[in-house]
Design an enzyme around this catalytic site. Structure first.
Site, PDB file in Angstrom:
ATOM      1  N   CYS A 114       1.279   0.429  -8.408  1.00  7.29           N
ATOM      2  CA  CYS A 114       2.423   1.025  -7.719  1.00  7.29           C
ATOM      3  C   CYS A 114       3.627   1.163  -8.638  1.00  7.29           C
ATOM      4  O   CYS A 114       4.504   1.985  -8.385  1.00  7.29           O
ATOM      5  CB  CYS A 114       2.779   0.209  -6.494  1.00  7.29           C
ATOM      6  SG  CYS A 114       3.183  -1.523  -6.858  1.00  7.29           S
ATOM      7  N   GLY A 121       0.818  -1.201   0.000  1.00  7.09           N
ATOM      8  CA  GLY A 121       0.000   0.000   0.000  1.00  7.09           C
ATOM      9  C   GLY A 121       0.852   1.251   0.000  1.00  7.09           C
ATOM     10  O   GLY A 121       2.002   1.240  -0.451  1.00  7.09           O
ATOM     11  N   SER A 122       0.310   2.306   0.538  1.00  4.85           N
ATOM     12  CA  SER A 122       0.985   3.609   0.503  1.00  4.85           C
ATOM     13  C   SER A 122       2.123   3.677   1.510  1.00  4.85           C
ATOM     14  O   SER A 122       2.152   2.941   2.505  1.00  4.85           O
ATOM     15  CB  SER A 122      -0.017   4.731   0.796  1.00  4.85           C
ATOM     16  OG  SER A 122      -0.437   4.674   2.150  1.00  4.85           O
ATOM     17  N   VAL A 142       0.778   4.648   5.117  1.00  4.15           N
ATOM     18  CA  VAL A 142       0.261   3.546   5.925  1.00  4.15           C
ATOM     19  C   VAL A 142       1.383   2.552   6.242  1.00  4.15           C
ATOM     20  O   VAL A 142       1.398   1.944   7.310  1.00  4.15           O
ATOM     21  CB  VAL A 142      -0.908   2.855   5.204  1.00  4.15           C
ATOM     22  CG1 VAL A 142      -1.433   1.686   6.024  1.00  4.15           C
ATOM     23  CG2 VAL A 142      -2.036   3.849   4.946  1.00  4.15           C
ATOM     24  N   GLY A 143       2.332   2.401   5.313  1.00  7.33           N
ATOM     25  CA  GLY A 143       3.457   1.516   5.572  1.00  7.33           C
ATOM     26  C   GLY A 143       4.225   1.915   6.825  1.00  7.33           C
ATOM     27  O   GLY A 143       4.689   1.056   7.590  1.00  7.33           O
ATOM     28  N   GLU A 203       5.740  -3.311   0.710  1.00  5.60           N
ATOM     29  CA  GLU A 203       5.792  -2.951  -0.707  1.00  5.60           C
ATOM     30  C   GLU A 203       4.933  -1.704  -0.882  1.00  5.60           C
ATOM     31  O   GLU A 203       3.703  -1.794  -0.934  1.00  5.60           O
ATOM     32  CB  GLU A 203       5.282  -4.121  -1.566  1.00  5.60           C
ATOM     33  CG  GLU A 203       5.663  -4.019  -3.025  1.00  5.60           C
ATOM     34  CD  GLU A 203       4.630  -3.263  -3.837  1.00  5.60           C
ATOM     35  OE1 GLU A 203       4.867  -2.056  -4.058  1.00  5.60           O
ATOM     36  OE2 GLU A 203       3.636  -3.848  -4.231  1.00  5.60           O
TER      37      GLU A 203
END
Length: 511
Positions: free
Chosen positions: A260, A203-204, A207-208, A225
């Site tokens: 992505c 994800g982003s 949020v990572g 990732e």
């Protein structure tokens, strides 16, 4: 069972059992050691393959409903990718599991060193909405192959896909080892409070960082990732600007740009910019016709919030609108949009697009391109795409611009390699997977040394290692430091022969 899958089993919505209970179940299953044998792992991978084959039409229907994706994208972009990845595991898993024999330091002989491939344990996999089956199930393959148990948390932004996973996965895999939890942010936060042996998130970057912070409380390793602004560089020396344009349009509009790895902006040598603009317009018309909104080959963005965000980015730019710019928030439609020479401070240049918007920026030299890239993308985007027919230019760019991965003279396609690492670094993530790298991602390489012969004599247990440290012992140890590593000794008899040679040398030194 068949029927409506709009409502997943309530067990996994924390009504009949807590998420702590789900976590405890997979931990208990892993600690039973049932996941260790090769035969069990292979059976689970075959079960996953059966699910993909037998439920293919339902999976495609769910993606079309959640993402409004063309059928061809669902099939080629997800289903086929899963089948290919599984075939790689079937053919290579047994070899990956074999311990690696290691060289031995002469003074430690006789014995055998090995690196054992041991499963990490219980894994939490948090999946994204944009590839709701491909990414979460490819990571699950690595867990299964390594002998781990896993809890899958699919994205609530793709509810049909999440419900399908919750319904069918327990029927094809061991339900005590692999579970699906549906829900939104509260469920994800509660899962992150638990102690896992590894956490996987796609994800982003924003949020990572939250996931990594939660994992740090338990010193849990992560495979993240994330995304980033992936740049394209177009040199003056290229074979065909028309081919480049087609590849850029494909990469930027696949899954409506919600990828992505999608090319985010183009750093184009000034002399090539007019030809690139013309070729992009031609390629866009060839792909989607005069009215992209009516094309069956163009997806929609995931929700109205995503459409509103892209609308604000397009309307707020100071760049020249080459084409597109149309946004229908209610219908989640964003037309393929090309913006020429936006300011680097524009919203479209400061945030990852994650939509069908491509920016073109002219550069005067490679130095200029590298400088602009580092200002826009930072040090570690997920991908980089240089186009040039000059090997020296490509090598210079790959040396000076770092990224998680790269494709030369194309876009995105490095992710299609069957056994090449895919992952980010820095803000674009950490760790990698695909093929053996997936197996390694969920494996602990455990070093084990087997000491042979422990009889109480100078041959098997030389006194050189024990106090008191006499000058002769020190001399032997000093000579031993100079010894090269010996190849792995395959058997005890050969080790005994070597030990005799060492003993004779020791006797000679003592005299």
């Amino acid at each position: 069972t068949d029927g409506d899958i709009s409502q997943p089993p309530c067990f996994f919505k924390n009504k009949m059992a807590s998420l702590e209970g789900v976590h405890a179940d997979v931990v208990r299953s892993f600690e039973s050691h049932k996941t260790r044998p090769y035969e069990w792992r292979l059976a689970q991978l075959r079960g996953l393959k059966r699910m993909v084959v037998e439920r293919q039409e339902e999976m495609i229907a769910a993606m079309m409903k959640d993402l409004a994706r063309p059928r061809a994208e669902c099939d080629l972009g997800e289903i086929s990718g899963l089948k290919i990845a599984l075939d790689t595991f079937f053919s290579k898993l047994k070899g990956w599991m074999e311990p690696d024999k290691r060289p031995i330091w002469g003074l430690l002989a006789p014995g055998m060193g090995e690196t054992r491939k041991e499963p990490l344990g219980s894994v939490l996999i948090i999946g994204p909405f944009n590839f709701p089956f491909l990414l979460i199930l490819k990571q699950l393959m690595g867990c299964i192959a390594a002998g781990c148990c896993a809890v899958l948390k699919p994205s609530d932004a793709a509810p049909e896909c999440a419900s399908l996973l919750a319904k069918y996965l327990p029927s094809y895999l061991d339900p005590s080892c692999f579970k699906v939890v549906t829900g939104g942010v509260p469920e994800t936060n509660e899962l992150l409070e638990l102690r896992w042996d590894k956490i996987v998130f796609t994800g982003s970057t924003r949020v990572g960082k939250i996931v990594a912070a939660a994992a740090a409380k338990h010193l849990t390793p992560c495979l993240l990732e994330c995304g980033g602004k992936n740049a394209v560089f177009i040199d003056e020396k290229v074979q065909s600007i028309e081919v480049i344009a087609r590849r850029l349009i494909w990469g930027r509009t696949f899954n409506c740009g919600q990828t992505c790895l999608a090319p985010d902006y183009v750093l184009c040598m000034e002399s090539m910019l007019p030809a690139l603009e013309k070729s992009l317009l031609v390629a866009l018309k060839e792909a989607f016709g005069d009215d992209p909104q009516g094309s069956p080959d163009l997806s929609r963005v995931i929700n109205s919030a995503a459409a509103s965000r892209l609308k604000a980015s397009i309307e707020g730019t100071a760049g020249r609108l080459l084409c597109g710019g149309k946004v229908d928030v209610a219908k989640k439609y964003v037309s393929p949009t090309i913006i020429v020479e936006p300011k680097l401070t524009d919203l479209v240049m400061t945030e990852e697009s994650f939509g069908p918007v491509l920016c073109l920026i002219a550069v005067k030299s490679i130095d200029d391109a590298v400088s602009k890239h580092n200002k826009i993308s930072g040090k570690h985007p997920l991908a980089f795409y240089p186009f040039s027919s000059s090997a020296s230019v490509i090598e210079e760019l790959l040396t000076r611009i770092r990224s998680g991965g790269a494709t030369v003279n194309d876009v995105i396609t490095h992710a299609g390699m069957r056994d090449m690492p895919f992952g980010g670094l820095g803000n674009s993530g950490m760790g990698c997977y695909v093929g053996q790298y997936s197996f390694d991602a969920f494996t602990h390489p455990r070093g084990v040394f087997h000491k042979w012969f422990s009889y109480n004599n100078e041959l098997c247990d030389p006194s050189v290692r024990y106090a008191p440290a006499t000058p002769a012992k020190v001399q032997v140890l000093q000579l031993g430091v100079l010894l090269p590593d010996l190849p792995p000794l395959p058997s005890a008899p050969k080790a005994l022969a070597f030990l005799c040679a060492v003993a004779l040398a020791w006797m000679y030194v003592r005299k």
